[in-house]
Motif scaffolding. Sequence first.
Motif, PDB file in Angstrom:
ATOM      1  N   ASP A 154      18.912  64.051  30.694  1.00  0.00           N
ATOM      2  CA  ASP A 154      19.665  63.459  30.491  1.00  0.00           C
ATOM      3  C   ASP A 154      20.035  63.669  29.043  1.00  0.00           C
ATOM      4  N   GLY A 155      21.142  63.930  27.757  1.00  0.00           N
ATOM      5  CA  GLY A 155      21.622  63.389  27.003  1.00  0.00           C
ATOM      6  C   GLY A 155      21.126  64.411  25.641  1.00  0.00           C
ATOM      7  N   GLU A 156      19.837  64.996  25.965  1.00  0.00           N
ATOM      8  CA  GLU A 156      19.194  66.116  25.682  1.00  0.00           C
ATOM      9  C   GLU A 156      19.671  67.351  25.669  1.00  0.00           C
ATOM     10  N   PHE A 157      19.666  68.176  24.573  1.00  0.00           N
ATOM     11  CA  PHE A 157      20.390  69.802  24.186  1.00  0.00           C
ATOM     12  C   PHE A 157      19.297  70.734  24.148  1.00  0.00           C
ATOM     13  N   ALA A 158      18.008  70.625  24.115  1.00  0.00           N
ATOM     14  CA  ALA A 158      17.033  71.157  23.901  1.00  0.00           C
ATOM     15  C   ALA A 158      15.583  70.674  23.882  1.00  0.00           C
ATOM     16  N   PRO A 159      14.206  71.338  24.196  1.00  0.00           N
ATOM     17  CA  PRO A 159      13.139  70.753  25.078  1.00  0.00           C
ATOM     18  C   PRO A 159      12.968  69.301  23.548  1.00  0.00           C
ATOM     19  N   MET A 197       8.360  82.239  24.314  1.00  0.00           N
ATOM     20  CA  MET A 197       9.610  81.295  25.409  1.00  0.00           C
ATOM     21  C   MET A 197       9.691  79.886  24.354  1.00  0.00           C
ATOM     22  N   LEU A 198       8.521  79.985  23.953  1.00  0.00           N
ATOM     23  CA  LEU A 198       8.831  78.365  23.498  1.00  0.00           C
ATOM     24  C   LEU A 198       9.835  78.594  21.921  1.00  0.00           C
ATOM     25  N   LEU A 199       9.914  79.613  20.926  1.00  0.00           N
ATOM     26  CA  LEU A 199      10.540  79.599  19.855  1.00  0.00           C
ATOM     27  C   LEU A 199      11.365  80.019  20.405  1.00  0.00           C
ATOM     28  N   LEU A 200      12.644  79.940  21.516  1.00  0.00           N
ATOM     29  CA  LEU A 200      13.902  80.675  22.505  1.00  0.00           C
ATOM     30  C   LEU A 200      14.250  79.578  22.549  1.00  0.00           C
ATOM     31  N   SER A 201      13.782  79.053  23.152  1.00  0.00           N
ATOM     32  CA  SER A 201      13.607  77.449  24.068  1.00  0.00           C
ATOM     33  C   SER A 201      14.668  76.727  22.982  1.00  0.00           C
ATOM     34  N   GLY A 202      14.615  76.336  22.268  1.00  0.00           N
ATOM     35  CA  GLY A 202      15.542  75.485  20.821  1.00  0.00           C
ATOM     36  C   GLY A 202      14.507  74.364  20.813  1.00  0.00           C
TER      37      GLY A 202
END
Length: 392
Positions: A154-159, A197-202
């Motif tokens: 909640d409140g986050e837009f990326a990992p 996956m990490l690179l394109l996860s934000g």
Amino acid sequence: MTTLPSPQPSPPTLAGRAGRFVATTAPRRLDWPMLLAVAALSGIGVLLVWSATYDPSDPDGALGYVERQVGHLAVGAVALLVVAAVDFRVSRAYAPFVYLAAVLGLALVLSPLGETINGSRSWLVVAGLQMQPGELAKLGLLLAVAVLLGEPRDGEFAPTSRDVLFSLLVLAAPLGLILAQPDLGTAMVLTGTYMGMLLLSGAPVRWVGGLVGCGLLAAFSVWWFGLLKDYQMERFTTFFNPSADPRGTGYNANQSMIAVGSGGLNGTGVLEGEHTRGRFVPEQHTDFIFTVAGEELGFVGGVAIIGLIAFVMWRILRTAGRSGDPYARLLCIGAATWLGFQSLINIGMTLGVAPITGIPLPFVSYGGTAAVANMAVLGLVLNVQARERGVH
């Protein structure tokens, strides 16, 4: 007169869901261009397996390989339909179980149930059946990392950094067990899939840069302290100088390049390749199957295989780009990274541009566990496509 209550319908089974999925929505929901490309790759693979295992003195032996490969593909097709029939959002709940099952399988490989083949203890033998838990580990890692990095709190837009740390722990368990076998090829695919996956996860850029730096430092340390097995070190030495020992450590690399080059533009024809018939290249029906394609189907056939694989990758990434769900998007990114990176390494090693590792060519090489895992991950992609189109 007493009225009896009407019987309640029983919940559909997975097989029933799969059948209903195909029967009711196939025209709109199935990505037919991608499936046709996979079918073409699988058909070419069966042809190449037949050629690679054909012996004029025992023609039935090659047919045995063909029949088993067709069986592998049939089981894989069932896995694809079953996975495609279960909403990808439900896979979040199953992700921990698939991951734990994969880790348990990798641990059992190091027990008496494991079997060493070609210098690597990568196989699990149960009731006479051989399985490779490393293939299941790719699927388990993909699902687990997608859950951790594809579901911001909640409140986050990326990992966040905490998400990345947890995902690294998820990577460490199967990676450590695979390196203990040792299976360097599968370890490379797992690492490549995770990094994609990490690179394109934000995730924070500092983590990506830091992990790349740590990876390079770890690779240097492994080489400096001699932590690789002798045969693994020889493979890397051969990669940088394949002509140093053409009859020894460089034999496989040299023979594979000769076989591919001898096919010319149009190839020698199926069953007509001298290097394939002479068994100059080992494991031609599995890891080195692209050498058969290069020799007997020529440059045209090799480019066709690469083109079909690239087309499948494009369709998967196209689905990722259209998905509005971070979890679903990461599932597709992981699938494309896994299959694309593995194809790149497999084809690259036969052409002398990548070190020789024991990994199959997706959808083409002979193998049962790999066929099921590859088809299952495509089932996830098909499910994302269907749900993102709003059809239920």
